[in-house]
Motif scaffolding. Structure first.
Motif, PDB file in Angstrom:
ATOM      1  N   ARG A  47       0.863  -1.172   0.000  1.00 15.02           N
ATOM      2  CA  ARG A  47       0.000   0.000   0.000  1.00 15.02           C
ATOM      3  C   ARG A  47       0.902   1.226   0.000  1.00 15.02           C
ATOM      4  NH1 ARG A  47      -3.409  -0.903   5.001  1.00 15.02           N
ATOM      5  NH2 ARG A  47      -4.465  -2.626   3.978  1.00 15.02           N
ATOM      6  N   HIS A  71       2.171  -2.894   5.405  1.00 18.97           N
ATOM      7  CA  HIS A  71       1.746  -2.844   4.009  1.00 18.97           C
ATOM      8  C   HIS A  71       2.591  -1.818   3.240  1.00 18.97           C
ATOM      9  CE1 HIS A  71      -1.709  -5.527   4.041  1.00 18.97           C
ATOM     10  NE2 HIS A  71      -2.085  -4.998   5.199  1.00 18.97           N
ATOM     11  N   VAL A  77       0.293  -8.897   3.730  1.00 17.38           N
ATOM     12  CA  VAL A  77      -0.822  -9.190   2.838  1.00 17.38           C
ATOM     13  C   VAL A  77      -2.089  -9.353   3.674  1.00 17.38           C
ATOM     14  CG1 VAL A  77       0.439 -10.307   0.936  1.00 17.38           C
ATOM     15  CG2 VAL A  77      -0.271 -11.671   2.922  1.00 17.38           C
ATOM     16  N   ASP A  78      -3.226  -9.054   3.063  1.00 11.80           N
ATOM     17  CA  ASP A  78      -4.528  -9.375   3.626  1.00 11.80           C
ATOM     18  C   ASP A  78      -5.108 -10.481   2.759  1.00 11.80           C
ATOM     19  OD1 ASP A  78      -4.172  -7.389   5.494  1.00 11.80           O
ATOM     20  OD2 ASP A  78      -5.347  -5.912   4.397  1.00 11.80           O
ATOM     21  N   GLU A 117      -7.407  -9.237  13.332  1.00 16.60           N
ATOM     22  CA  GLU A 117      -7.418  -9.208  11.871  1.00 16.60           C
ATOM     23  C   GLU A 117      -6.927 -10.562  11.372  1.00 16.60           C
ATOM     24  OE1 GLU A 117      -5.415  -6.017   9.910  1.00 16.60           O
ATOM     25  OE2 GLU A 117      -6.399  -4.455  11.075  1.00 16.60           O
ATOM     26  N   HIS A 120      -4.734 -10.679   8.177  1.00 16.26           N
ATOM     27  CA  HIS A 120      -3.486  -9.923   8.028  1.00 16.26           C
ATOM     28  C   HIS A 120      -2.267 -10.769   8.384  1.00 16.26           C
ATOM     29  CE1 HIS A 120      -0.934  -6.250   8.120  1.00 16.26           C
ATOM     30  NE2 HIS A 120      -0.303  -6.932   9.068  1.00 16.26           N
TER      31      HIS A 120
HETATM   32 ZN   LIG Z   1      -3.375  -5.917   6.558  1.00 15.93          ZN
END
Ligand SMILES: [Zn+2]
Length: 125
Positions: A47, A71, A77-78, A117, A120
């Motif tokens: 990102r 990121h 990574v997601d 999460e 993640h």
């Molecule tokens: Zn993430």
């Protein structure tokens, strides 16, 4: 952008990671595919700083403070395809197998870890 660090594509269209992380991801995804019949599914990877600022503005509870997210280093990574939920066979497989290839589910993202999460994952080398 990361000074001096090259980014490499690793599978899904348009996604990149730092090159060592991309290589480890490809190996992990191949192992995952041998077990589940499909490669790992990814919704988010590298990102840019601008993208992190935008995500933080829209979803502050979900996004890291801009400049602090893995990121932004191309090291996170997601995932989807079942990994995004705790307790699924895909998630349990990742917990058991990903660390051998340098991919870990960080403590803060685990159940009870503070900001859950399940999707993640981070590359630690
Ligand atoms: Zn993430």
């Amino acid at each position: 952008m990361i000074p001096g660090a090259a980014l490499c594509p690793f599978g899904p269209e348009g996604h990149v990671l730092r090159c060592d992380a991309a290589q480890a991801y490809r190996a992990l995804s191949e192992r995952f595919a041998r077990r589940f019949g499909e490669p790992l599914c990814v919704t988010d990877s590298y990102r840019t700083f601008d993208a992190q600022v935008d995500l933080y503005r829209r979803k502050p509870a979900l996004a890291a403070v801009p400049g602090t997210s893995n990121h932004g280093w191309g090291l996170a990574v997601d995932l989807c395809g079942g990994v995004e939920s705790f307790g699924t066979p895909a998630h349990r497989w990742m917990r058991a197998n990903a660390p051998a290839l340098g991919w870990v589910h960080p403590a803060w993202a685990r159940q009870g870890g503070g900001r859950e999460e399940p999707w993640h994952w981070e590359y630690t080398g």
